[in-house]
Design a protein around this motif. Structure first.
Motif, short mmCIF file in Angstrom:
data_model
loop_
_atom_site.label_atom_id
_atom_site.label_comp_id
_atom_site.label_asym_id
_atom_site.label_seq_id
_atom_site.Cartn_x
_atom_site.Cartn_y
_atom_site.Cartn_z
N THR A 14 24.18 -15.26 4.93
CA THR A 14 24.82 -14.77 6.15
C THR A 14 24.67 -13.26 6.14
O THR A 14 24.36 -12.67 5.10
N PRO A 15 24.88 -12.58 7.27
CA PRO A 15 24.81 -11.11 7.25
C PRO A 15 25.76 -10.50 6.22
O PRO A 15 25.41 -9.53 5.55
N ASP A 48 15.01 -26.08 4.18
CA ASP A 48 16.20 -26.89 3.96
C ASP A 48 17.39 -26.06 3.50
O ASP A 48 18.51 -26.56 3.44
N LEU A 49 17.17 -24.81 3.19
CA LEU A 49 18.23 -23.93 2.71
C LEU A 49 18.36 -22.68 3.59
O LEU A 49 18.88 -21.66 3.17
N ALA A 50 17.87 -22.78 4.81
CA ALA A 50 17.85 -21.63 5.72
C ALA A 50 19.27 -21.20 6.11
O ALA A 50 20.18 -22.03 6.17
N PRO A 51 19.42 -19.87 6.37
CA PRO A 51 18.42 -18.81 6.21
C PRO A 51 18.37 -18.30 4.77
O PRO A 51 19.37 -18.30 4.08
N ARG A 56 0.81 -1.22 0.00
CA ARG A 56 0.00 0.00 0.00
C ARG A 56 0.84 1.27 0.00
O ARG A 56 0.33 2.37 0.03
N ARG A 57 2.15 1.10 -0.01
CA ARG A 57 3.06 2.24 -0.17
C ARG A 57 4.01 1.94 -1.32
O ARG A 57 4.36 0.78 -1.55
N PRO A 58 4.48 2.98 -2.05
CA PRO A 58 5.37 2.74 -3.18
C PRO A 58 6.62 1.96 -2.76
O PRO A 58 7.24 2.25 -1.74
N CYS A 59 6.96 0.94 -3.55
CA CYS A 59 8.12 0.10 -3.28
C CYS A 59 9.33 0.61 -4.06
O CYS A 59 9.22 1.38 -5.00
N GLY A 60 10.48 0.11 -3.63
CA GLY A 60 11.70 0.40 -4.35
C GLY A 60 11.81 -0.39 -5.64
O GLY A 60 10.93 -1.19 -5.99
N GLU A 61 12.91 -0.19 -6.35
CA GLU A 61 13.15 -0.98 -7.57
C GLU A 61 13.20 -2.46 -7.22
O GLU A 61 12.79 -3.30 -8.02
N HIS A 62 13.69 -2.76 -6.02
CA HIS A 62 13.79 -4.15 -5.59
C HIS A 62 13.12 -4.33 -4.23
O HIS A 62 13.23 -3.46 -3.36
N LEU A 63 12.45 -5.45 -4.06
CA LEU A 63 11.85 -5.83 -2.78
C LEU A 63 12.71 -6.95 -2.19
O LEU A 63 12.82 -8.03 -2.77
N VAL A 64 13.31 -6.69 -1.04
CA VAL A 64 14.16 -7.67 -0.37
C VAL A 64 13.39 -8.22 0.83
O VAL A 64 13.04 -7.48 1.75
N SER A 65 13.11 -9.53 0.80
CA SER A 65 12.33 -10.19 1.84
C SER A 65 13.25 -11.14 2.61
O SER A 65 13.84 -12.05 2.02
N VAL A 66 13.35 -10.94 3.91
CA VAL A 66 14.19 -11.78 4.76
C VAL A 66 13.28 -12.68 5.59
O VAL A 66 12.42 -12.19 6.33
N CYS A 67 13.48 -13.99 5.48
CA CYS A 67 12.66 -14.91 6.26
C CYS A 67 13.10 -14.87 7.72
O CYS A 67 14.29 -15.07 8.02
N THR A 68 12.17 -14.61 8.60
CA THR A 68 12.46 -14.59 10.04
C THR A 68 11.57 -15.58 10.78
O THR A 68 11.36 -15.44 11.99
N ASN A 69 11.03 -16.57 10.05
CA ASN A 69 10.23 -17.60 10.71
C ASN A 69 11.15 -18.57 11.44
O ASN A 69 12.37 -18.47 11.36
N THR A 70 10.56 -19.55 12.12
CA THR A 70 11.26 -20.33 13.14
C THR A 70 12.64 -20.83 12.74
O THR A 70 13.64 -20.48 13.36
N LEU A 71 12.73 -21.64 11.68
CA LEU A 71 14.01 -22.25 11.35
C LEU A 71 15.00 -21.22 10.82
O LEU A 71 16.18 -21.22 11.20
N ALA A 78 15.03 -18.09 11.50
CA ALA A 78 15.43 -17.26 12.63
C ALA A 78 16.50 -17.96 13.46
O ALA A 78 17.50 -17.36 13.85
N ALA A 79 16.31 -19.27 13.70
CA ALA A 79 17.29 -20.02 14.48
C ALA A 79 18.63 -20.12 13.76
O ALA A 79 19.69 -20.18 14.40
N MET A 80 18.60 -20.11 12.44
CA MET A 80 19.82 -20.23 11.65
C MET A 80 20.48 -18.88 11.34
O MET A 80 21.48 -18.84 10.64
N GLY A 81 19.85 -17.79 11.80
CA GLY A 81 20.47 -16.49 11.61
C GLY A 81 19.65 -15.47 10.85
O GLY A 81 20.14 -14.38 10.54
N GLY A 82 18.40 -15.79 10.55
CA GLY A 82 17.57 -14.86 9.78
C GLY A 82 17.34 -13.54 10.50
O GLY A 82 17.35 -12.47 9.87
N GLU A 83 17.12 -13.59 11.81
CA GLU A 83 16.91 -12.36 12.57
C GLU A 83 18.15 -11.47 12.52
O GLU A 83 18.05 -10.24 12.37
N ALA A 84 19.32 -12.09 12.63
CA ALA A 84 20.57 -11.32 12.57
C ALA A 84 20.74 -10.67 11.20
O ALA A 84 21.20 -9.53 11.09
#
Length: 287
Positions: free
Chosen positions: A200-201, A184-187, A118-133, A135-141
């Motif tokens: 990785t970060p 199987d390929l997290a994060p 609902r707001r204008p996006c950038g040229e690219h949308l970067v989506s980081v998975c932060t769900n359980t596995l 997140a445990a493998m480093g998604g939150e970081a």
């Protein structure tokens, strides 16, 4: 003691009406707090349609795919995003007019699914998975690192906020995703819905730096990387007319060694699933 007045007055006085009726000779512009705004209200200016003729043509092509027009709403919303980079109020009305729906009906769908922005996006949308596995493998970081890298330590980039000017080259909208179905390929990270696995970060920072520099790194698997609007056009069902480019977009390999490992182990060891038996369905009571 209180008493009523013909029109509202300051203080504890009620009013017989909540407005003063305007006579035929009332100078609406003259009594308005902002005359410029009043002139705009009085002017008969139909809203400008931001969609060109080819978008209307594509909308009709989408609708023709379905026996009931309203079934075309989801790809229609993707079509709108392929033009504007988000679903604007004009986009809501565009879909409503074509599908004979109310704006409220279209808005209910557009605000339910997170793929519609609902707001204008950038040229690219970067989506980081932060769900359980992830997140445990480093998604939150990874997500927190990108927040400060694309923003700053004092003002990290927030959910669905954009680094740079939306729709401009090199701009990036960042979001955390609940699940990208690649445990199987997290994060994992997606860029315009294409996968970048085993992140990785440090890898994530290098990825967004390349995007901001105008490069298009190859995804781990799947189709070649495009921009957000290009991905939305494909989600609406429109692909390149050139056969070679089309096959490259839709036939990109999606499996990985990790994904197939269980099936390979079963094949090596001769494991098979139990044979299924056809069981008759129970009869239902007639209504």
């Amino acid at each position: 003691m209180t008493y009523s007045t013909a029109v509202p007055e300051p203080g504890p006085h009620g009013a017989k009406t909540t407005h003063m009726a305007a006579g035929p000779d009332t100078d609406v512009v003259g009594i308005a707090p902002d005359p410029a705004a009043a002139e705009g209200i009085l002017a008969d200016n139909p809203p400008v349609d931001p969609f060109e003729e080819d978008t209307h043509t594509r909308a009709k092509e989408i609708i023709a795919r379905y026996p009931v027009a309203r079934s075309a709403l989801l790809p229609m919303l993707h079509l709108v995003q392929s033009v504007q980079g988000y679903v604007s109020q004009e986009g809501i009305s565009f879909c409503a007019r074509h599908l004979d729906l109310s704006d409220a009906e279209v808005s209910a769908v557009a605000t339910f699914y997170t793929m519609y922005k609902r707001r204008p996006c950038g040229e690219h949308l970067v989506s980081v998975c932060t769900n359980t596995l992830c997140a445990a493998m480093g998604g939150e970081a990874i997500y927190k690192k990108l927040q400060t890298h694309l923003g700053s330590e004092d003002a990290p980039l927030g959910q669905e906020e954009t680094a740079g000017t939306p729709n401009e080259p090199g701009s990036i909208t960042l979001e955390h995703a609940e699940c990208l179905a690649a445990c199987d390929l997290a994060p994992v990270i997606q860029v315009n819905y294409e996968y970048f696995d085993n992140q990785t970060p440090e890898k994530a920072v290098a990825l967004v730096d390349a995007l901001q520099a105008g490069k298009k790194p190859a995804p781990t698997r799947g189709a070649p990387l495009t921009n957000f609007k290009g991905a939305e056009l494909q989600l609406a069902g429109f692909f390149p007319e050139d056969e070679l480019t089309y096959r490259g977009d839709v036939d990109g390999p999606s499996q990985a060694v990790e994904t197939l490992r269980g099936a390979q182990i079963a094949a090596d060891r001769g494991w098979t699933a139990p044979a299924t038996q056809d069981v008759p369905l129970p009869e239902l009571e007639k209504k």
